[in-house]
Enzyme design. Structure first.
Site, PDB file in Angstrom:
ATOM      1  N   ASP A  33      -3.390 -12.519  -6.889  1.00 39.06           N
ATOM      2  CA  ASP A  33      -3.276 -12.571  -5.431  1.00 39.06           C
ATOM      3  C   ASP A  33      -4.268 -13.604  -4.925  1.00 39.06           C
ATOM      4  O   ASP A  33      -5.474 -13.465  -5.138  1.00 39.06           O
ATOM      5  CB  ASP A  33      -3.611 -11.206  -4.802  1.00 39.06           C
ATOM      6  CG  ASP A  33      -2.443 -10.221  -4.886  1.00 39.06           C
ATOM      7  OD1 ASP A  33      -1.319 -10.656  -5.198  1.00 39.06           O
ATOM      8  OD2 ASP A  33      -2.673  -9.023  -4.652  1.00 39.06           O
ATOM      9  N   GLU A  87       7.667 -11.151   2.520  1.00 41.60           N
ATOM     10  CA  GLU A  87       7.379 -11.792   1.237  1.00 41.60           C
ATOM     11  C   GLU A  87       8.601 -12.572   0.798  1.00 41.60           C
ATOM     12  O   GLU A  87       9.706 -12.058   0.817  1.00 41.60           O
ATOM     13  CB  GLU A  87       7.023 -10.716   0.194  1.00 41.60           C
ATOM     14  CG  GLU A  87       6.801 -11.317  -1.177  1.00 41.60           C
ATOM     15  CD  GLU A  87       6.129 -10.376  -2.173  1.00 41.60           C
ATOM     16  OE1 GLU A  87       5.688  -9.292  -1.759  1.00 41.60           O
ATOM     17  OE2 GLU A  87       6.070 -10.743  -3.344  1.00 41.60           O
ATOM     18  N   GLY A 111      -0.550  -6.922  -8.642  1.00 40.97           N
ATOM     19  CA  GLY A 111       0.425  -6.235  -9.501  1.00 40.97           C
ATOM     20  C   GLY A 111      -0.108  -4.856  -9.874  1.00 40.97           C
ATOM     21  O   GLY A 111      -1.292  -4.689 -10.124  1.00 40.97           O
ATOM     22  N   THR A 342       0.931  10.821   1.055  1.00 39.20           N
ATOM     23  CA  THR A 342       1.080  10.271   2.395  1.00 39.20           C
ATOM     24  C   THR A 342      -0.292  10.259   3.037  1.00 39.20           C
ATOM     25  O   THR A 342      -1.256  10.787   2.471  1.00 39.20           O
ATOM     26  CB  THR A 342       2.078  11.104   3.234  1.00 39.20           C
ATOM     27  OG1 THR A 342       2.306  10.426   4.481  1.00 39.20           O
ATOM     28  CG2 THR A 342       1.554  12.499   3.529  1.00 39.20           C
ATOM     29  N   VAL A 428     -10.990   7.850   5.171  1.00 36.40           N
ATOM     30  CA  VAL A 428     -12.097   6.984   5.583  1.00 36.40           C
ATOM     31  C   VAL A 428     -11.712   6.317   6.910  1.00 36.40           C
ATOM     32  O   VAL A 428     -10.662   5.678   6.997  1.00 36.40           O
ATOM     33  CB  VAL A 428     -12.363   5.919   4.497  1.00 36.40           C
ATOM     34  CG1 VAL A 428     -13.439   4.946   4.930  1.00 36.40           C
ATOM     35  CG2 VAL A 428     -12.735   6.602   3.184  1.00 36.40           C
ATOM     36  N   ASP A 439      -1.686   2.870  -5.829  1.00 35.44           N
ATOM     37  CA  ASP A 439      -1.774   2.789  -7.298  1.00 35.44           C
ATOM     38  C   ASP A 439      -2.972   3.590  -7.815  1.00 35.44           C
ATOM     39  O   ASP A 439      -2.908   4.212  -8.872  1.00 35.44           O
ATOM     40  CB  ASP A 439      -1.910   1.334  -7.756  1.00 35.44           C
ATOM     41  CG  ASP A 439      -0.759   0.479  -7.243  1.00 35.44           C
ATOM     42  OD1 ASP A 439       0.344   1.027  -7.049  1.00 35.44           O
ATOM     43  OD2 ASP A 439      -0.969  -0.720  -7.029  1.00 35.44           O
TER      44      ASP A 439
HETATM   45  P1  8BR Z   1       0.984   3.494  -0.389  1.00 34.90           P
HETATM   46  O1  8BR Z   1       0.598   2.089  -0.148  1.00 34.90           O
HETATM   47  O2  8BR Z   1       1.642   3.728  -1.712  1.00 34.90           O
HETATM   48  O3  8BR Z   1       1.711   4.159   0.748  1.00 34.90           O
HETATM   49  O4  8BR Z   1      -0.404   4.286  -0.510  1.00 34.90           O
HETATM   50  C1  8BR Z   1      -1.279   4.313   0.526  1.00 34.90           C
HETATM   51  C2  8BR Z   1      -1.990   5.650   0.548  1.00 34.90           C
HETATM   52  O5  8BR Z   1      -3.372   5.383   0.787  1.00 34.90           O
HETATM   53  C3  8BR Z   1      -1.556   6.573   1.673  1.00 34.90           C
HETATM   54  O6  8BR Z   1      -0.539   7.457   1.249  1.00 34.90           O
HETATM   55  C4  8BR Z   1      -2.834   7.335   2.022  1.00 34.90           C
HETATM   56  O7  8BR Z   1      -2.842   8.581   1.342  1.00 34.90           O
HETATM   57  C5  8BR Z   1      -3.957   6.462   1.462  1.00 34.90           C
HETATM   58  N1  8BR Z   1      -4.869   5.928   2.486  1.00 34.90           N
HETATM   59  C6  8BR Z   1      -4.662   4.992   3.454  1.00 34.90           C
HETATM   60 BR1  8BR Z   1      -3.117   4.068   3.755  1.00 34.90          BR
HETATM   61  N2  8BR Z   1      -5.735   4.749   4.222  1.00 34.90           N
HETATM   62  C7  8BR Z   1      -6.693   5.556   3.729  1.00 34.90           C
HETATM   63  C8  8BR Z   1      -8.041   5.788   4.111  1.00 34.90           C
HETATM   64  N3  8BR Z   1      -8.606   5.130   5.133  1.00 34.90           N
HETATM   65  N4  8BR Z   1      -8.761   6.707   3.412  1.00 34.90           N
HETATM   66  C9  8BR Z   1      -8.183   7.373   2.374  1.00 34.90           C
HETATM   67  N5  8BR Z   1      -6.906   7.192   1.979  1.00 34.90           N
HETATM   68  C10 8BR Z   1      -6.154   6.310   2.633  1.00 34.90           C
END
Ligand code: 8BR
Length: 453
Positions: A33, A87, A111, A342, A428, A439
Protein backbone atom coordinates in the site's frame (compact mmCIF):
# COMPACT_ATOMS: atom_id res chain seq x y z
CA UNK A 1 -18.57 -12.18 35.95
CA UNK A 2 -17.99 -8.61 34.77
CA UNK A 3 -17.01 -7.99 31.16
CA UNK A 4 -13.65 -6.61 32.27
CA UNK A 5 -12.94 -9.77 34.27
CA UNK A 6 -13.74 -11.83 31.17
CA UNK A 7 -11.46 -9.62 29.06
CA UNK A 8 -8.62 -9.90 31.49
CA UNK A 9 -8.79 -13.66 32.01
CA UNK A 10 -9.21 -14.31 28.26
CA UNK A 11 -6.06 -12.30 27.53
CA UNK A 12 -4.04 -14.12 30.22
CA UNK A 13 -5.14 -17.51 28.93
CA UNK A 14 -4.40 -16.76 25.27
CA UNK A 15 -1.00 -15.24 26.05
CA UNK A 16 -0.08 -18.30 28.07
CA UNK A 17 -1.15 -20.76 25.38
CA UNK A 18 -0.54 -19.11 22.02
CA UNK A 19 2.97 -20.60 21.89
CA UNK A 20 1.29 -23.98 21.37
CA UNK A 21 0.18 -23.13 17.84
CA UNK A 22 2.63 -24.83 15.54
CA UNK A 23 2.05 -23.25 12.15
CA UNK A 24 -0.56 -21.23 10.29
CA UNK A 25 -0.79 -21.29 6.51
CA UNK A 26 -1.93 -17.96 5.03
CA UNK A 27 -3.04 -17.55 1.41
CA UNK A 28 -3.35 -15.74 -1.05
CA UNK A 29 -3.08 -11.92 -1.08
CA UNK A 30 -0.25 -9.57 -0.20
CA UNK A 31 0.53 -6.19 -1.73
CA UNK A 32 2.23 -2.88 -1.08
CA UNK A 33 0.00 0.00 0.00
CA UNK A 34 1.59 3.29 -1.11
CA UNK A 35 -0.23 6.12 0.63
CA UNK A 36 -0.18 9.64 -0.75
CA UNK A 37 -1.85 12.51 1.09
CA UNK A 38 -3.19 14.73 -1.68
CA UNK A 39 -2.19 18.40 -1.88
CA UNK A 40 -4.78 20.61 -3.59
CA UNK A 41 -2.40 22.95 -5.43
CA UNK A 42 -0.38 20.04 -6.78
CA UNK A 43 -3.52 18.07 -7.73
CA UNK A 44 -5.15 21.11 -9.39
CA UNK A 45 -2.04 21.71 -11.48
CA UNK A 46 -1.79 18.09 -12.55
CA UNK A 47 -5.46 17.98 -13.56
CA UNK A 48 -5.07 21.14 -15.67
CA UNK A 49 -2.06 19.58 -17.36
CA UNK A 50 -3.87 16.30 -18.03
CA UNK A 51 -6.88 18.09 -19.55
CA UNK A 52 -9.60 19.35 -17.24
CA UNK A 53 -12.60 18.57 -19.47
CA UNK A 54 -11.80 14.89 -19.88
CA UNK A 55 -11.00 14.55 -16.16
CA UNK A 56 -14.32 16.19 -15.25
CA UNK A 57 -16.13 13.75 -17.52
CA UNK A 58 -14.65 10.72 -15.72
CA UNK A 59 -15.37 12.32 -12.36
CA UNK A 60 -19.07 12.16 -13.30
CA UNK A 61 -18.90 8.50 -14.24
CA UNK A 62 -16.05 6.24 -13.22
CA UNK A 63 -14.24 4.41 -16.02
CA UNK A 64 -14.13 0.62 -15.67
CA UNK A 65 -10.36 0.61 -15.37
CA UNK A 66 -7.54 3.12 -15.72
CA UNK A 67 -5.95 3.23 -19.15
CA UNK A 68 -5.04 6.94 -19.26
CA UNK A 69 -3.91 9.81 -17.00
CA UNK A 70 -7.37 11.38 -17.46
CA UNK A 71 -8.91 8.21 -16.01
CA UNK A 72 -6.60 8.40 -13.00
CA UNK A 73 -7.50 11.99 -12.16
CA UNK A 74 -11.16 11.38 -13.04
CA UNK A 75 -11.20 8.59 -10.45
CA UNK A 76 -9.50 10.71 -7.81
CA UNK A 77 -11.91 13.58 -8.46
CA UNK A 78 -14.90 11.21 -8.45
CA UNK A 79 -13.96 10.18 -4.88
CA UNK A 80 -13.29 13.74 -3.71
CA UNK A 81 -16.61 15.08 -5.05
CA UNK A 82 -18.59 12.39 -3.24
CA UNK A 83 -16.39 11.70 -0.20
CA UNK A 84 -16.61 8.07 -1.27
CA UNK A 85 -13.98 5.37 -1.61
CA UNK A 86 -13.35 3.75 -4.98
CA UNK A 87 -10.78 1.35 -6.36
CA UNK A 88 -9.82 0.81 -9.98
CA UNK A 89 -7.32 -1.43 -11.71
CA UNK A 90 -4.50 0.46 -13.47
CA UNK A 91 -3.84 -1.25 -16.77
CA UNK A 92 -1.60 1.26 -18.49
CA UNK A 93 2.18 1.09 -17.99
CA UNK A 94 2.45 4.82 -18.68
CA UNK A 95 0.01 5.61 -15.88
CA UNK A 96 1.80 3.17 -13.54
CA UNK A 97 5.06 4.93 -14.24
CA UNK A 98 3.42 8.33 -13.73
CA UNK A 99 2.07 7.22 -10.34
CA UNK A 100 5.45 5.91 -9.29
CA UNK A 101 7.09 9.23 -10.25
CA UNK A 102 4.40 11.18 -8.41
CA UNK A 103 5.42 9.16 -5.38
CA UNK A 104 4.05 8.40 -1.93
CA UNK A 105 4.32 9.59 1.65
CA UNK A 106 4.19 6.22 3.31
CA UNK A 107 4.44 2.53 2.48
CA UNK A 108 2.37 0.01 4.40
CA UNK A 109 1.81 -3.72 4.29
CA UNK A 110 -1.32 -4.43 2.30
CA UNK A 111 -3.47 -7.47 1.59
CA UNK A 112 -5.07 -9.64 4.23
CA UNK A 113 -2.28 -12.23 4.15
CA UNK A 114 0.35 -9.53 4.63
CA UNK A 115 -1.50 -7.94 7.53
CA UNK A 116 -2.22 -11.26 9.23
CA UNK A 117 1.34 -12.55 8.70
CA UNK A 118 2.72 -9.47 10.46
CA UNK A 119 0.22 -9.84 13.30
CA UNK A 120 0.46 -13.60 13.86
CA UNK A 121 4.15 -14.03 13.08
CA UNK A 122 5.55 -10.59 13.86
CA UNK A 123 3.51 -9.79 16.97
CA UNK A 124 2.19 -13.08 18.45
CA UNK A 125 5.28 -15.03 17.41
CA UNK A 126 3.17 -17.81 15.88
CA UNK A 127 4.97 -19.44 12.91
CA UNK A 128 3.25 -18.63 9.61
CA UNK A 129 3.77 -19.72 6.03
CA UNK A 130 2.49 -17.00 3.71
CA UNK A 131 1.58 -16.99 0.05
CA UNK A 132 3.13 -13.77 -1.24
CA UNK A 133 2.20 -13.45 -4.93
CA UNK A 134 5.32 -11.42 -5.73
CA UNK A 135 8.26 -10.97 -3.39
CA UNK A 136 9.85 -7.70 -4.45
CA UNK A 137 12.40 -5.95 -2.25
CA UNK A 138 9.83 -3.28 -1.36
CA UNK A 139 7.29 -5.97 -0.45
CA UNK A 140 9.78 -8.02 1.57
CA UNK A 141 10.83 -4.98 3.60
CA UNK A 142 7.26 -4.56 4.83
CA UNK A 143 7.34 -7.89 6.67
CA UNK A 144 8.11 -7.72 10.37
CA UNK A 145 10.88 -9.86 11.80
CA UNK A 146 9.72 -13.12 13.35
CA UNK A 147 8.72 -16.61 12.27
CA UNK A 148 7.24 -15.57 8.90
CA UNK A 149 8.11 -17.85 6.00
CA UNK A 150 7.62 -18.08 2.26
CA UNK A 151 8.41 -21.18 0.23
CA UNK A 152 11.55 -21.06 -1.90
CA UNK A 153 12.29 -23.95 -4.22
CA UNK A 154 15.92 -24.62 -5.11
CA UNK A 155 16.93 -27.67 -7.17
CA UNK A 156 13.44 -29.04 -6.72
CA UNK A 157 13.74 -28.88 -2.93
CA UNK A 158 11.36 -26.81 -0.80
CA UNK A 159 12.85 -24.44 1.76
CA UNK A 160 11.04 -22.01 3.98
CA UNK A 161 12.69 -18.61 4.32
CA UNK A 162 11.75 -15.20 5.69
CA UNK A 163 10.58 -12.91 2.81
CA UNK A 164 13.66 -10.71 3.38
CA UNK A 165 15.84 -13.74 2.65
CA UNK A 166 13.90 -14.74 -0.44
CA UNK A 167 15.90 -12.34 -2.66
CA UNK A 168 14.39 -13.03 -6.04
CA UNK A 169 13.57 -9.45 -7.00
CA UNK A 170 10.05 -10.08 -8.28
CA UNK A 171 7.44 -7.52 -9.40
CA UNK A 172 5.91 -4.82 -7.22
CA UNK A 173 2.17 -5.09 -6.60
CA UNK A 174 1.43 -1.52 -5.56
CA UNK A 175 -1.93 -0.18 -4.51
CA UNK A 176 -1.67 3.61 -4.69
CA UNK A 177 -3.93 5.10 -2.05
CA UNK A 178 -4.77 8.77 -2.57
CA UNK A 179 -6.13 10.15 0.69
CA UNK A 180 -7.95 13.43 1.22
CA UNK A 181 -9.39 15.02 4.37
CA UNK A 182 -12.92 16.30 4.80
CA UNK A 183 -13.19 19.78 3.25
CA UNK A 184 -10.38 19.10 0.73
CA UNK A 185 -10.83 21.59 -2.13
CA UNK A 186 -9.89 21.28 -5.79
CA UNK A 187 -11.33 22.93 -8.94
CA UNK A 188 -14.17 24.38 -6.91
CA UNK A 189 -15.22 21.01 -5.48
CA UNK A 190 -15.11 20.21 -1.78
CA UNK A 191 -14.93 16.74 -0.21
CA UNK A 192 -17.97 16.19 2.05
CA UNK A 193 -15.90 13.77 4.15
CA UNK A 194 -12.46 12.18 4.30
CA UNK A 195 -11.84 9.17 2.11
CA UNK A 196 -9.52 7.65 -0.46
CA UNK A 197 -9.20 6.64 -4.08
CA UNK A 198 -7.16 3.53 -4.86
CA UNK A 199 -5.40 2.76 -8.13
CA UNK A 200 -4.18 -0.84 -8.13
CA UNK A 201 -1.04 -1.34 -10.21
CA UNK A 202 -1.19 -5.04 -9.54
CA UNK A 203 -1.52 -7.87 -12.10
CA UNK A 204 -1.41 -10.64 -9.52
CA UNK A 205 -3.87 -10.16 -6.64
CA UNK A 206 -6.94 -9.12 -8.69
CA UNK A 207 -6.78 -12.50 -10.46
CA UNK A 208 -5.68 -14.43 -7.36
CA UNK A 209 -2.48 -15.59 -8.97
CA UNK A 210 -1.23 -18.72 -7.19
CA UNK A 211 2.53 -19.32 -7.18
CA UNK A 212 4.02 -22.49 -8.68
CA UNK A 213 5.61 -23.32 -5.30
CA UNK A 214 2.09 -23.59 -3.88
CA UNK A 215 0.79 -25.65 -6.74
CA UNK A 216 3.74 -28.03 -6.86
CA UNK A 217 4.64 -28.37 -3.18
CA UNK A 218 1.36 -27.85 -1.38
CA UNK A 219 1.25 -31.32 0.20
CA UNK A 220 4.63 -30.76 1.79
CA UNK A 221 3.71 -27.30 3.07
CA UNK A 222 0.42 -28.57 4.45
CA UNK A 223 2.38 -30.94 6.72
CA UNK A 224 3.75 -27.90 8.54
CA UNK A 225 0.33 -26.34 9.11
CA UNK A 226 -1.96 -26.74 12.10
CA UNK A 227 -4.35 -24.06 10.89
CA UNK A 228 -5.10 -22.27 7.65
CA UNK A 229 -6.57 -18.89 6.76
CA UNK A 230 -7.68 -18.08 3.22
CA UNK A 231 -8.45 -14.57 1.98
CA UNK A 232 -8.19 -12.37 -1.07
CA UNK A 233 -10.93 -13.94 -3.20
CA UNK A 234 -13.07 -10.77 -3.09
CA UNK A 235 -11.55 -9.26 -6.24
CA UNK A 236 -12.48 -12.20 -8.48
CA UNK A 237 -15.13 -11.89 -11.16
CA UNK A 238 -17.31 -14.36 -13.05
CA UNK A 239 -14.72 -14.20 -15.85
CA UNK A 240 -11.65 -15.21 -13.87
CA UNK A 241 -12.74 -17.09 -10.72
CA UNK A 242 -12.84 -20.68 -11.97
CA UNK A 243 -9.13 -21.42 -12.14
CA UNK A 244 -8.13 -20.06 -8.70
CA UNK A 245 -11.23 -21.66 -7.15
CA UNK A 246 -10.24 -25.05 -8.53
CA UNK A 247 -6.75 -24.75 -7.08
CA UNK A 248 -8.10 -23.48 -3.75
CA UNK A 249 -10.48 -26.43 -3.46
CA UNK A 250 -7.52 -28.74 -4.11
CA UNK A 251 -5.66 -26.99 -1.27
CA UNK A 252 -8.69 -27.32 0.99
CA UNK A 253 -9.02 -31.03 0.26
CA UNK A 254 -5.38 -31.60 1.19
CA UNK A 255 -5.78 -29.61 4.42
CA UNK A 256 -9.09 -31.30 5.26
CA UNK A 257 -7.54 -34.74 4.80
CA UNK A 258 -4.99 -33.73 7.44
CA UNK A 259 -7.73 -32.33 9.75
CA UNK A 260 -6.32 -28.82 9.49
CA UNK A 261 -9.14 -26.35 10.25
CA UNK A 262 -9.28 -23.56 7.68
CA UNK A 263 -10.85 -20.12 8.10
CA UNK A 264 -12.19 -18.04 5.21
CA UNK A 265 -11.94 -14.29 5.64
CA UNK A 266 -14.96 -13.21 3.62
CA UNK A 267 -14.35 -9.66 2.43
CA UNK A 268 -17.03 -7.87 0.42
CA UNK A 269 -17.30 -9.66 -2.92
CA UNK A 270 -19.01 -7.45 -5.47
CA UNK A 271 -19.54 -10.13 -8.13
CA UNK A 272 -22.64 -12.15 -7.24
CA UNK A 273 -21.55 -15.23 -9.19
CA UNK A 274 -18.33 -15.36 -7.17
CA UNK A 275 -20.23 -14.69 -3.93
CA UNK A 276 -22.54 -17.60 -4.70
CA UNK A 277 -19.55 -19.81 -5.59
CA UNK A 278 -18.02 -18.94 -2.20
CA UNK A 279 -21.21 -20.04 -0.44
CA UNK A 280 -21.01 -23.30 -2.39
CA UNK A 281 -17.46 -24.07 -1.19
CA UNK A 282 -17.99 -22.87 2.39
CA UNK A 283 -18.59 -26.44 3.57
CA UNK A 284 -14.88 -27.14 2.90
CA UNK A 285 -14.01 -24.54 5.54
CA UNK A 286 -14.12 -24.91 9.30
CA UNK A 287 -14.83 -21.25 9.83
CA UNK A 288 -15.79 -17.97 8.17
CA UNK A 289 -15.35 -14.36 9.33
CA UNK A 290 -17.53 -11.45 8.18
CA UNK A 291 -19.10 -8.08 9.05
CA UNK A 292 -22.72 -6.89 8.67
CA UNK A 293 -22.38 -5.69 5.07
CA UNK A 294 -20.84 -9.00 4.02
CA UNK A 295 -23.44 -11.08 5.88
CA UNK A 296 -26.24 -9.01 4.33
CA UNK A 297 -24.73 -9.50 0.86
CA UNK A 298 -24.72 -13.27 1.44
CA UNK A 299 -28.34 -13.24 2.61
CA UNK A 300 -29.13 -11.24 -0.53
CA UNK A 301 -27.89 -13.94 -2.91
CA UNK A 302 -29.41 -16.70 -0.73
CA UNK A 303 -32.83 -15.14 -1.36
CA UNK A 304 -33.22 -13.84 2.22
CA UNK A 305 -33.91 -10.23 1.22
CA UNK A 306 -35.85 -9.41 4.42
CA UNK A 307 -32.99 -10.56 6.64
CA UNK A 308 -30.50 -8.72 4.44
CA UNK A 309 -32.40 -5.48 4.96
CA UNK A 310 -32.71 -6.00 8.72
CA UNK A 311 -28.95 -6.47 8.99
CA UNK A 312 -28.37 -3.01 7.58
CA UNK A 313 -31.25 -1.21 9.29
CA UNK A 314 -30.06 -0.53 12.85
CA UNK A 315 -27.04 0.71 14.72
CA UNK A 316 -25.89 -1.33 16.53
CA UNK A 317 -26.94 -4.14 14.21
CA UNK A 318 -29.90 -6.20 15.53
CA UNK A 319 -28.25 -9.31 17.07
CA UNK A 320 -31.37 -11.43 16.55
CA UNK A 321 -31.25 -10.78 12.79
CA UNK A 322 -27.52 -11.62 12.85
CA UNK A 323 -28.15 -14.89 14.69
CA UNK A 324 -30.96 -15.86 12.29
CA UNK A 325 -28.73 -15.11 9.31
CA UNK A 326 -25.83 -17.11 10.80
CA UNK A 327 -28.18 -20.07 11.44
CA UNK A 328 -29.35 -20.00 7.80
CA UNK A 329 -25.77 -19.86 6.55
CA UNK A 330 -24.64 -22.69 8.85
CA UNK A 331 -27.58 -24.90 7.82
CA UNK A 332 -27.06 -24.18 4.13
CA UNK A 333 -23.29 -24.75 4.03
CA UNK A 334 -22.34 -26.94 7.00
CA UNK A 335 -19.57 -24.51 8.02
CA UNK A 336 -18.81 -25.21 11.70
CA UNK A 337 -18.00 -21.72 12.93
CA UNK A 338 -19.26 -18.30 11.85
CA UNK A 339 -17.59 -15.26 13.39
CA UNK A 340 -19.52 -12.03 12.92
CA UNK A 341 -18.06 -8.65 13.83
CA UNK A 342 -19.59 -5.22 13.81
CA UNK A 343 -18.94 -1.85 15.43
CA UNK A 344 -19.78 -2.61 19.10
CA UNK A 345 -19.93 -6.39 19.39
CA UNK A 346 -18.94 -9.80 17.98
CA UNK A 347 -20.96 -13.01 17.79
CA UNK A 348 -19.78 -16.54 16.99
CA UNK A 349 -22.06 -19.43 16.07
CA UNK A 350 -20.35 -22.81 16.47
CA UNK A 351 -21.57 -26.37 16.11
CA UNK A 352 -19.37 -27.22 19.11
CA UNK A 353 -19.41 -25.94 22.66
CA UNK A 354 -16.99 -24.42 25.11
CA UNK A 355 -16.08 -21.17 26.84
CA UNK A 356 -12.92 -20.99 24.72
CA UNK A 357 -14.97 -19.76 21.74
CA UNK A 358 -16.21 -16.77 23.73
CA UNK A 359 -12.83 -16.16 25.37
CA UNK A 360 -11.14 -16.00 21.96
CA UNK A 361 -13.65 -13.30 20.95
CA UNK A 362 -12.65 -11.26 24.00
CA UNK A 363 -8.98 -11.66 23.13
CA UNK A 364 -9.70 -10.51 19.58
CA UNK A 365 -11.64 -7.47 20.81
CA UNK A 366 -8.72 -6.47 23.01
CA UNK A 367 -6.31 -6.88 20.10
CA UNK A 368 -8.58 -4.73 17.88
CA UNK A 369 -8.80 -2.00 20.52
CA UNK A 370 -5.01 -2.10 20.97
CA UNK A 371 -4.55 -1.68 17.23
CA UNK A 372 -7.00 1.25 17.13
CA UNK A 373 -5.39 2.85 20.18
CA UNK A 374 -1.70 2.33 19.39
CA UNK A 375 -1.71 2.16 15.59
CA UNK A 376 1.04 -0.42 15.63
CA UNK A 377 0.98 -3.34 18.07
CA UNK A 378 4.56 -4.54 18.57
CA UNK A 379 4.17 -7.51 20.89
CA UNK A 380 1.39 -9.52 22.49
CA UNK A 381 2.06 -7.58 25.71
CA UNK A 382 0.97 -4.38 23.93
CA UNK A 383 -2.50 -5.93 23.54
CA UNK A 384 -3.18 -5.61 27.27
CA UNK A 385 -2.61 -1.84 27.03
CA UNK A 386 -6.16 -1.62 25.69
CA UNK A 387 -7.67 -2.88 28.98
CA UNK A 388 -8.47 0.72 30.00
CA UNK A 389 -10.54 1.35 26.84
CA UNK A 390 -14.20 1.26 27.93
CA UNK A 391 -16.65 -1.36 26.67
CA UNK A 392 -19.09 0.10 24.13
CA UNK A 393 -22.06 1.42 26.12
CA UNK A 394 -24.58 0.33 23.50
CA UNK A 395 -23.56 -3.31 23.97
CA UNK A 396 -25.72 -3.53 27.12
CA UNK A 397 -28.90 -3.33 25.06
CA UNK A 398 -27.52 -5.96 22.62
CA UNK A 399 -26.83 -8.31 25.53
CA UNK A 400 -30.36 -7.78 26.91
CA UNK A 401 -31.86 -8.72 23.53
CA UNK A 402 -29.77 -11.91 23.46
CA UNK A 403 -30.67 -12.76 27.08
CA UNK A 404 -34.37 -12.17 26.38
CA UNK A 405 -34.46 -14.12 23.12
CA UNK A 406 -32.02 -16.98 23.77
CA UNK A 407 -31.43 -16.96 27.56
CA UNK A 408 -27.81 -15.89 27.07
CA UNK A 409 -25.67 -15.91 30.25
CA UNK A 410 -22.09 -14.65 30.56
CA UNK A 411 -21.91 -14.31 26.79
CA UNK A 412 -23.00 -17.87 25.97
CA UNK A 413 -26.33 -19.33 24.79
CA UNK A 414 -27.51 -22.51 23.11
CA UNK A 415 -29.72 -22.46 20.02
CA UNK A 416 -30.84 -25.46 17.96
CA UNK A 417 -27.77 -27.48 18.90
CA UNK A 418 -25.38 -24.59 18.20
CA UNK A 419 -23.52 -22.43 20.69
CA UNK A 420 -23.84 -18.67 20.35
CA UNK A 421 -20.96 -16.70 21.90
CA UNK A 422 -21.03 -12.95 22.43
CA UNK A 423 -18.43 -10.30 23.22
CA UNK A 424 -19.19 -6.59 23.67
CA UNK A 425 -16.22 -4.72 22.22
CA UNK A 426 -14.03 -1.95 23.51
CA UNK A 427 -14.27 1.06 21.21
CA UNK A 428 -11.42 3.55 20.94
CA UNK A 429 -12.88 7.07 20.57
CA UNK A 430 -10.06 8.54 18.52
CA UNK A 431 -8.46 5.61 16.71
CA UNK A 432 -4.89 6.02 15.39
CA UNK A 433 -5.79 3.64 12.59
CA UNK A 434 -8.65 1.41 11.52
CA UNK A 435 -6.85 -0.18 8.57
CA UNK A 436 -6.76 -3.94 8.92
CA UNK A 437 -8.83 -4.07 12.11
CA UNK A 438 -11.23 -6.59 10.57
CA UNK A 439 -8.28 -8.87 9.72
CA UNK A 440 -6.89 -8.42 13.23
CA UNK A 441 -10.24 -9.39 14.77
CA UNK A 442 -10.78 -12.49 12.64
CA UNK A 443 -7.27 -13.92 12.80
CA UNK A 444 -6.89 -13.23 16.54
CA UNK A 445 -10.19 -14.93 17.34
CA UNK A 446 -9.52 -17.96 15.11
CA UNK A 447 -5.97 -18.59 16.27
CA UNK A 448 -6.88 -17.63 19.87
CA UNK A 449 -9.61 -20.24 19.89
CA UNK A 450 -7.20 -23.01 18.95
CA UNK A 451 -4.67 -21.80 21.53
CA UNK A 452 -7.36 -22.28 24.20
CA UNK A 453 -8.56 -25.75 23.21
P1 8BR B 1 -14.26 -4.48 8.84
O1 8BR B 1 -13.39 -3.52 8.13
O2 8BR B 1 -14.06 -5.90 8.44
O3 8BR B 1 -15.72 -4.10 8.90
O4 8BR B 1 -13.77 -4.43 10.36
C1 8BR B 1 -13.82 -3.28 11.08
C2 8BR B 1 -14.12 -3.60 12.53
O5 8BR B 1 -13.26 -2.80 13.32
C3 8BR B 1 -15.53 -3.24 12.97
O6 8BR B 1 -16.41 -4.34 12.85
C4 8BR B 1 -15.35 -2.84 14.43
O7 8BR B 1 -15.65 -3.94 15.27
C5 8BR B 1 -13.86 -2.51 14.55
N1 8BR B 1 -13.58 -1.11 14.89
C6 8BR B 1 -13.74 0.03 14.16
BR1 8BR B 1 -14.36 0.14 12.45
N2 8BR B 1 -13.37 1.15 14.80
C7 8BR B 1 -12.95 0.73 16.00
C8 8BR B 1 -12.45 1.42 17.14
N3 8BR B 1 -12.32 2.76 17.15
N4 8BR B 1 -12.11 0.70 18.24
C9 8BR B 1 -12.25 -0.66 18.23
N5 8BR B 1 -12.72 -1.36 17.17
C10 8BR B 1 -13.08 -0.70 16.07
Amino acid sequence: MSWDALYSSAFDKVRENIGKIGGVLLAYNTNIDAIKYLDSTDLGRRIERAGKDEVLRYSEELPEKITSIEHLFGGILWSIRRGKAAELFVESCTVRFYMKQWGWDELRMGGQVGIMANLLGGVYNVPVIAHVPQVSRLQADLFKDGPIYVPKVENGKLNLVHPKEFQADEENCIHYIYEFPRGFRVLGFEAPRENRFIGAADDYNPNVYIRPEFTEHFEEMAKKAELGIISGLQTLTRENYREPFEEMVRHLEILNARDVPVHLEFAFTADETVRMALIDVLGHFHSVGLNEVELASIMGVMGEKGLAEKLLADDPVDPIAVTEAMLRLAERTGVKRIHFHTYGYYLALTNYKGEFVRDALFFAALAAAAKAKLGDVRSIDDVVKAMDVPVNEKAGAVEERLAGEYGMKNGIAEIDGYQLSFAPTKIVTRPKSTVGIGDTISSSAFVGEFALR
